[in-house]
Design an enzyme around this catalytic site. Structure first.
Site, PDB file in Angstrom:
ATOM      1  CG  ASP A 105      42.140  26.747  70.353  1.00  0.00           C
ATOM      2  OD1 ASP A 105      42.635  27.439  71.369  1.00  0.00           O
ATOM      3  OD2 ASP A 105      42.921  27.153  69.362  1.00  0.00           O
TER       4      ASP A 105
ATOM      5  CD  GLU B 136      47.682  29.517  70.682  1.00  0.00           C
ATOM      6  OE1 GLU B 136      47.737  30.439  70.113  1.00  0.00           O
ATOM      7  OE2 GLU B 136      46.662  29.294  71.082  1.00  0.00           O
TER       8      GLU B 136
ATOM      9  CB  SER C 263      34.541  14.976  84.012  1.00  0.00           C
ATOM     10  OG  SER C 263      34.767  16.040  84.623  1.00  0.00           O
TER      11      SER C 263
ATOM     12  CG  ASP D  87      43.397  31.883  69.332  1.00  0.00           C
ATOM     13  OD1 ASP D  87      43.869  30.792  69.054  1.00  0.00           O
ATOM     14  OD2 ASP D  87      42.151  31.855  69.072  1.00  0.00           O
TER      15      ASP D  87
END
Length: 827
Positions: free
Chosen positions: A365, A191, A282, A368
């Protein structure tokens, strides 16, 4: 003289006696660390006796009269077989490795202490439901007694001259925190990298370099996202905050020897440069009962992790009565088989006769980075309710053979401070791993779930690093959802750092089970996930983008699934062993058509008497490109792509890193395939950081570099992929004690497979297991695991099963005939 001879003989005899005594002592210490395999031992905390059976591969079957007794026995086995591994996992997330390894691990410990995971683990244990806490205590009792029943400490502690520290309930939570560190960003690097790019690049350039979709998309709902167009103006713009073009014109002497030397590296540099684009993740795919002879669904799963000795997982089977709180109308004994994680009390992946399940890392996500507004001296930060003081936590780091160090960790209401951006603004980190919802033992309920729907209900309440879970059941149903906590985000929270002090941006708790994205029984009767984007629409809005993989693996698996209308376990295994280089086929054609032009073919400047014409002939011979061990063409095409990518983005990467050293090219390397391919095909003249006088120069020099690297100490025709991709699966201590590597490490072997194909395989990375199983038909199931069950090199199980994993042999999922039985008696 006689006296001297007698003295010399006496000293020699004494020396031999001392050496013999020392060797005997050493032998007894190492031998005493072997686990108990048979007999009877009395163990505190068992309600009734339990048995631990081992087959010829060391696969453990635990039979007990309650789930807590299974936990005691499993803890006992884990401690005896894998305690050092467990110790590393808890220390890794607690930031306590320096106490074992000294100052070598100090910087890592300092970086991880900002998360205060040991404090968080204690808080999680304190709020666990009674049933889960009871299970965790049972497991902990088993671990400590398993360690106690070893006649000497695990041999690693002898080498480190340390004593093992007993296990506690919080240590099992720390073990799962280590998975969070491995599977999600612990430092916000991606990010922060995207945030820098967005801040200093124009909007069209940023959109081009951060594509949301590509031709490789293979979502299970068929959704497609378009890639952004090529920027029109000169880019990166010199007006962008500090990003300056750094055009380096080539010399005009063609490809003279001095130019070739610029593009030749040492053998060690070569090895480091071509490690590959491996992504912790994976593959998992399933077909419904409509496509099988039995009517039961079938699932395949291979989890990609770094490989070391011992392996991450420990194979086990549990047999115990169905829990009394189960909602099943008819009570029955539970038999669940699969892989456990030493340090935790449950089956992680496996089958219970009714459902089978597997995981891939979801890359949603789940964190943050927050821009903080502070006062003049950075002693306070602005929140929706005004300025607040930072919270300071002291942390003491023990260091082997040195005085302990005290550090301070700075916290906010959102999470710890993790550094500053390129403008000097402080940054805080909001991460699922910091909340109590991050970890619980709810996943244990999968052991007795009987349908896809019941598995979905467990998944939405479980506390693990969020995973794609694919479930297959005996009724023929298949399903996908997310297992693990999903934050409920409010406001403009995307992939880049944002300010939260106005109250517009926040997390409002977590999604409820009813809000979880899920897909059951798709019309195509097939499911697949491989770390790329799985869904679109409203579901992807809930998950966000935490750095999805390029969809090449997913697409290749999907296409295999649609190539047939009926499947069995062996067919699904072969999909996972596919090393066809579909992703690189266009790169092979690019070299043949765009790089090896008539002008280039006329050049005769390569080393080892190799000509460009020979290179072209070599590539044209390999019609079906694959990452097979004997392929020279695959290695050439694959390494050329890496060299060209690094060359094209070198100056941009350097410029961005010079602005903020938190910028990491590695965190965005997968998404750059999309703009890279567009750049090299359109060859725009407005790209100001090319680094060479023409695109053709870039292409040719990348090819020269690739060929020269492959030709170090050998002709190009002998530079096979297997030579570069030879396994180095090592014990954590073998580098420190090289003379033990022969006994501790797995033998090096050339391996097929690579990054962008189902058979993911690097030198010390790849499938940490391969599982193919149909619930109710486990006897037909397949399971591979590298290294073996054992961690002790003198164990009869050391390296057993490793060759099946290397060769892709269809070895059994279920434990075989019992070889040893150990009975644990209650007081």
């Amino acid at each position: 003289m006689q006296l001297f001879k007698k003295l010399l003989l006496g000293l020699l005899l004494i020396s031999l006696l001392v050496i013999a005594t020392a060797l005997t002592w050493l032998y007894s210490r190492i031998d005493g660390a072997l686990p108990l395999l048979e007999g009877q031992e009395t163990v505190f905390g068992l309600q009734q006796s339990a048995t631990i059976e081992r087959d010829n591969q060391g696969i453990t079957t635990i039979k007990a009269r309650s789930r807590n007794d299974v936990a005691v026995a499993l803890g006992f086995v884990h401690a005896q077989e894998r305690f050092f591994q467990m110790d590393l996992l808890r220390r890794n997330s607690a930031g306590e490795l320096a106490s074992l390894f000294g100052s070598l691990a100090l910087d890592y410990d300092k970086s991880i202490r900002r998360h205060r995971f040991r404090d968080r683990a204690r808080a999680i244990v304190a709020q666990l439901p009674d049933k889960q806490l009871s299970l965790l205590k049972a497991y902990t009792r088993g671990v400590n007694q398993g360690l106690q029943y070893l006649h000497s400490s695990p041999f690693e502690y002898l080498l480190l001259q340390q004593d093992p520290v007993q296990w506690s309930e919080e240590d099992s939570i720390l073990t799962v925190f280590s998975l969070y560190i491995d599977l999600q960003y612990a430092d916000g690097k991606r990010e922060r990298t995207l945030g820098l790019m967005k801040a200093v690049l124009s909007a069209d350039v940023y959109a081009f370099l951060d594509p949301q979709g590509s031709i490789w998309d293979a979502a299970i709902d068929g959704s497609q996202f378009l890639q952004a167009p090529m920027p029109k103006g000169a880019w990166p713009s010199a007006a962008g905050a500090g990003v300056k073009p750094n055009y380096i014109p080539s010399d005009k002497s063609g490809y003279a020897a001095n130019t070739a030397n610029r593009y030749t590296k040492s053998e060690n540099d070569v090895k480091a440069n071509y490690l590959g684009d491996y992504l912790l993740g994976s593959n998992s795919w399933a077909v419904s009962g409509a496509l099988t002879a039995t009517g039961s669904a079938v699932i395949a799963n291979d989890m990609h992790l770094s490989l070391s000795v011992p392996n991450t997982w420990f194979r086990a089977s549990f047999e115990y009565p169905q829990p009394s709180n189960s909602t099943a109308a008819i009570k029955e004994n539970i038999k669940v088989t699969g892989a456990t994680l030493p340090g935790t009390p449950n089956i992680v992946i496996g089958s219970n006769g009714h459902i089978a399940w597997g995981f891939t890392n979801s890359y949603g996500d789940y964190s943050d980075v927050i821009l903080l507004t502070t006062n003049a001296d950075n002693s306070q930060y602005l929140t929706p309710t005004g300025f607040k003081d930072f919270t300071i936590h002291k942390q003491i780091i023990a260091i082997k053979d040195q005085k302990a160090q005290e550090i301070t960790v700075t916290d906010t209401i959102w999470g710890p401070v993790i550094g500053k951006n390129h403008l000097g603004q402080l940054l805080a980190y909001r991460w699922v791993a910091h909340d109590k919802q991050a970890i619980n033992l709810t996943a244990t309920e999968l052991e007795y779930a009987k349908s896809v729907d019941q598995a979905f209900a467990v998944a939405a309440r479980a506390g693990i690093p969020a995973q794609n879970i694919v479930v297959a059941d005996k009724n023929g149903d298949i399903g996908w959802t997310i297992m693990g906590p999903i934050p409920n985000k409010k406001g403009n929270i995307g992939e880049t750092p944002q300010a939260w002090h106005l109250g517009k941006n926040s997390w409002q708790g977590y999604l409820t089970p009813a809000q979880y994205p899920q897909l059951k029984n798709p019309t195509q009767q097939r499911l697949w996930t491989a770390n790329s984007r799985v869904v679109g629409g409203d579901m992807i809005k809930k998950l966000g983008n935490g750095g999805y993989a390029l969809g090449a693996r997913s697409q290749q698996i999907r296409d295999h699934l649609f190539a047939k209308e009926a499947f069995d376990e062996e067919m699904l295994l072969q999909i996972g062993l596919d090393d066809s280089a579909i992703f690189l086929q266009r790169w092979q054609q690019f070299i043949l058509e765009q790089v090896l032009t008539k002008q280039v073919l006329a050049q005769q400047t390569l080393e080892k008497n190799t000509s460009f014409s020979q290179v072209k002939a070599l590539l044209e011979e390999s019609i079906e490109l694959s990452a097979s061990v004997d392929s020279v063409s695959y290695r050439l095409v694959r390494n050329f792509r890496i060299n060209l990518r690094d060359s094209v983005f070198l100056e941009l990467s350097r410029s961005l890193h010079s602005i903020d050293n938190a910028f990491t090219f590695n965190s965005i390397r997968h998404q750059l395939e999309v703009p890279l391919w567009q750049l090299i095909n359109e060859q725009p003249q407005n790209f100001m950081m090319l680094g060479e006088r023409s695109w053709q120069d870039v292409f040719t020099k990348a090819l020269i570099l690739t060929i020269n690297d492959m030709s170090i100490k050998q002709p190009l025709a002998e530079a096979t992929w297997g030579q570069q991709n030879s396994s180095t699966i090592k014990h954590p201590l073998s580098n420190s004690v090289p003379w033990l590597s022969y006994w501790l490490d797995m033998p090096s072997k050339q391996l097929a497979g690579d990054s962008y194909m189902p058979r993911v395989q690097g030198k010390a990375f790849g499938a940490s297991e391969r599982m193919v199983v149909s619930p109710g038909y486990e006897e037909n199931g397949i399971f591979h695991m590298p290294t073996s069950q054992a961690s002790h090199p003198w164990s009869p199980y050391y390296r057993i099963g490793h060759s099946d994993w290397e060769q892709g042999v269809a070895s059994p999922f279920l434990p075989g005939k019992t070889r040893y039985t150990l009975t644990l008696l209650s007081y």
